[in-house]
Every structure is written in C-alpha cells, then in structure tokens.
Design a protein around this motif. Structure first.
Motif: not given
Length: 473
Positions: A229, A284-287, A289-290, A293, A314, A316
C-alpha cells in the motif's frame, strides 16, 4: 347414496395424499439424508451407529509412507482400537470411542464414514466386501503426515508446552502437527476423567486451537502492508533509541537496545520494535487491518479437524495500532495460521489450502476411492512483494545481526522470522516461522514454545532440526 360416494372419494384422495407424502418423505431421507443421519459423529448417543460400528472392523489410519498409525483388532470378539504412536499423534488422529458414548475427535471424527466403509461404495463393492471379508471392513485413510518428521517434532517439544506445524507450501499438505503436552489415547478407557480434566489441558490441540499473540512474526504482515500500500516506506530510515513513545505510552525494544540509524532491511533483521511501530503508524489502521484480513487472521483456517477463529481487534487507537504492528496487543493467532502466513511468502504470494488426508483406499480392492487435490486458499500478496519479504527473511537468518541465526543450516538457505511475544501470564512465548530451501521452498515450519523466552534462542533451533531432517530425506 351420492353423498356417501362423494365422502368415500374424499377419504380416498386424502389417504392417497398422505400415503404418497409418506413415500416422498422416506425416499428423501433414504436418498439424500441417509448417510448424514447414520454416520453423524456429533451425536455420541446414535444407537444405530453404535450397533453398526460393532459389526464393522474400523479401517486403519496410515502416514504418507504407508506406516500404520491406528488400527482395529478383535480381542475375544470385541473390537479394540490401537494407536501405535499414541502421544505423538494424539491431537491429529484423535480417538474413536463412540461405542463407549465418549465420541470421536480428530481424523477419527473427520473421516468417520470412510473408516466405517460408508463412502464411495456402490452395491457391487459392498457385495464384494461381504463375500471376501469375514465381516464388514472399513476403508483405510492415508495422511499427509510423515511419521518420522512427526516423531522428531514431538521429541523436540518434549518437556515444553507449545506446538509445531510443518507443511508443504506448494500443496498445502501438512507434514507434521504436534501439540504438547500430550496424552496417550490408548489409556483413555482407564484415565478418561484424569485426561479430560487435566490442568495442563493435554487434549487441547495447540497447533489449531491454541491462541497466542504472534509477537514479531507479525512483522511479516506489517512489511507486506507497507510494500503493497505504501511502497515508498521501504526506503525509509529510522533512528532507534531503544524505545518509542506513542500518545504518552513508552514502548521498549527488546532489552531496551538502541539500534541507532537503520534502514528497512536492518530493522527486519534485528526485529526492531521502534522501527515497525513507526511503520505501522505511517501505514494507518485501515491498511494494516486489510492486509491482516487478506492473510486470514480474522477467521479460522479450513481444515478437516477442529480449528478456532483467529482474533484481530479493531485498531481504534494509535496505541492499539502501534502494539499490533509488532504482534502485541489483543491480537491472537494459531500456530497453523502463522505457518500459512510464511507459506504465502514461500509460494510467491499464494496460500494453499491446508489438508491432512492424502487419499482413502478401499480395504478389500486397494483402489483409491478419495483423493485430496491441492487448491488455493488465499492470495494475500503479489509475487513481487513475496519475493522482497523472502529476501528479508533470508537476511533475518543469515545476516550477522539477524535474530534467526540459530536456524542456519550448512548448505541450505533458510528464510525465517523470530518472535518473542509478551503475554500477561508469565515469560514471553518463543516463536519462529520459516521455510527452506529459500530458492525452491519444500517445507514451512511454525514453532511456538509457551513461556519459552526468546524465539531466536528457543524456537529457531527446533525449526532448524525439523527442516534439516526433512530436506535430508
């Protein structure tokens, strides 16, 4: 009279409808639900199946080379199940004690129908069995497990709590799966209560059902997220002071060692927490976590025997993101899952579906009636990303500052990643995941030793011995 005839017709059609409904109902269960109902392993009180099982000599379970691991014999007309390499295979093979109303586990449960000869049998095959055999005989299940490798892994783990998983990254075949401490399934009759209530949880398959913080082995995921990413982060340098402060919380490197100015490669080889925490914050959290997963760390692994769901919380808060970036915090994974993470790197980004059954053989004719074929499970990263991570894992084992030096094997390029996972219940867990030969991986090994301390000192040598033994064959 007309009313009487009319009423008779109505009764005729009502009873006809009821009769045909009953026929349809019985036909449906006979054709579609028969095997499921008869061979349900979930009901240990299935009296019909218990009586059937007494008439059937249960099939054998063998390793990939045809070595018998479990078989049934008759003693004074009573069938007895024998486990020839008891404790070493207890968590894979499990036990079959339905006739004692104690159920089945492991392979005994997963391939119950095959072992009872109730799968793939056309009428002629059944007739042939009845004619040629003195009594009904179940079919034989061959595993992907290598007995010699399993025995070695068990020996390496004796006296320790933890697990070992070894698999072929190209096919998903599980070559060894050990959980310790173990128990002897041959003694379940006299020691049932003691074994089931053991404070050491000896019946728990730690390889598939043990949940642990992955520690620094998770840095493989953090690296994968960065390369996928935000590839520009691969060129970053960082001044490690031996700690990093995130929102007022101080997180130390192992031993508080300050690594100084370092690039991505050096940080991976040394397993620098400060570097990877900053990397996670930049991602960042989203990258993150993605990517976790994508590697399946938010779910359970599909396997013939029971597994549990990995736990990925999560992210957060920045502190949660920081801790997770180095495999700490609330995240929990199984040793099997971490073996699969390493297998994706080894196999050009493709994670093959793991399996324990190689094939099932008709006990009378010797014909193969079931066979496993390799299939893709996940594809979390690209071939390019997998290649870069592989080079980093080679450095972690072979570089003079690498934490995985204890996994080195003369003449073989080993790729690996250590982990020292802190936990609130004592000393850190020792982790190692790796594969070899790095140029053409044939085996992936995941090792965890509960409360073992440093992964590089405790888990890496175990993985080295297993890899060396397998490749020497």
């Amino acid at each position: 009279m007309p009313n009487l005839k009319h009423n008779i017709k109505i009764l005729f059609w009502v009873f006809s409808a009821l009769f045909f409904s009953l026929i349809a109902y019985l036909t449906y269960f006979q054709i579609y639900e028969r095997d499921k109902l008869i061979t349900s392993s979930y009901s240990i009180y299935n009296k019909r199946l218990i009586e059937e099982e007494k008439k059937i000599l249960r099939g054998s379970i063998l390793d990939r080379n045809g070595i018998v691991l479990a078989k049934s014999v008759e003693v004074d007309g009573v069938q007895k199940r024998e486990y020839l390499d008891g404790p070493a295979f207890a968590h894979v093979i499990g036990y079959s004690r339905r006739i004692y109303q104690q159920g089945n586990t492991g392979i005994e449960k997963a391939y119950d129908r095959e072992l009872l000869g109730m799968v793939g049998n056309d009428p002629m095959t059944i007739l042939r069995k009845l004619i040629l055999a003195r009594k009904k005989v179940g079919d034989n299940v061959y595993l992907t497990i290598d007995k010699a490798l399993q025995d070695l892994a068990y020996k390496e783990m004796e006296g320790k709590k933890g697990a070992v998983v070894a698999l072929n990254p190209k096919t998903g075949e599980i070559l060894a799966m050990v959980s310790t401490p173990s128990y002897d399934p041959n003694t379940l009759g006299e020691n049932w209560e003691e074994i089931m209530t053991s404070s050491e949880h000896v019946v728990l398959n730690r390889a598939t059902q043990g949940l642990y913080p992955p520690g620094s082995t998770f840095k493989i995921i953090t690296t994968a997220a960065a390369l996928t990413y935000k590839p520009e982060l691969y060129d970053k340098t960082f001044n490690c002071k031996g700690y990093i402060i995130v929102d007022g919380d101080r997180i130390n490197d192992f031993g508080g060692i300050a690594h100084g100015i370092e690039d991505f490669k050096q940080a991976f080889y040394r397993s620098c927490n400060s570097f990877f925490i900053q990397l996670g914050l930049d991602l960042g959290s989203e990258n993150l976590q993605t990517m976790a997963y994508a590697f399946g760390l938010n779910k359970g692994v599909p396997l013939e025997i029971d597994t549990v769901k990995n736990q990925f919380p999560p992210l957060e808060k920045r502190t949660s993101l920081a801790e997770t970036s180095i495999g700490q915090g609330e995240m929990l994974v199984t040793p099997l899952s971490m073996a699969l993470v390493a297998s994706a790197v080894a196999n050009d980004g493709v994670m093959m579906k793991p399996h324990l059954m190689k094939y099932v053989v008709d006990s009378i004719s010797g014909a193969v009636i079931e066979k496993s074929t390799p299939s893709q499970y996940l594809n979390p990263i690209s071939k390019k990303v997998a290649y870069t991570i592989k080079q980093l894992m080679i450095g972690a084992v072979n570089d003079k500052e690498g934490t995985g030096k204890a996994a080195q094997i003369s003449g073989v390029t080993v790729a690996g990643k250590t982990g020292t996972a802190e936990n609130p219940h004592g000393a850190p867990h020792a982790w190692f995941v790796g594969f070899a030969p790095a140029e053409n991986p044939q085996i992936v090994v995941s090792v965890i030793v509960e409360n073992g301390g440093q992964g590089g000192k405790v888990a890496a040598p175990i993985a080295r011995d297993i890899i060396r033994a397998y490749l020497s064959k």
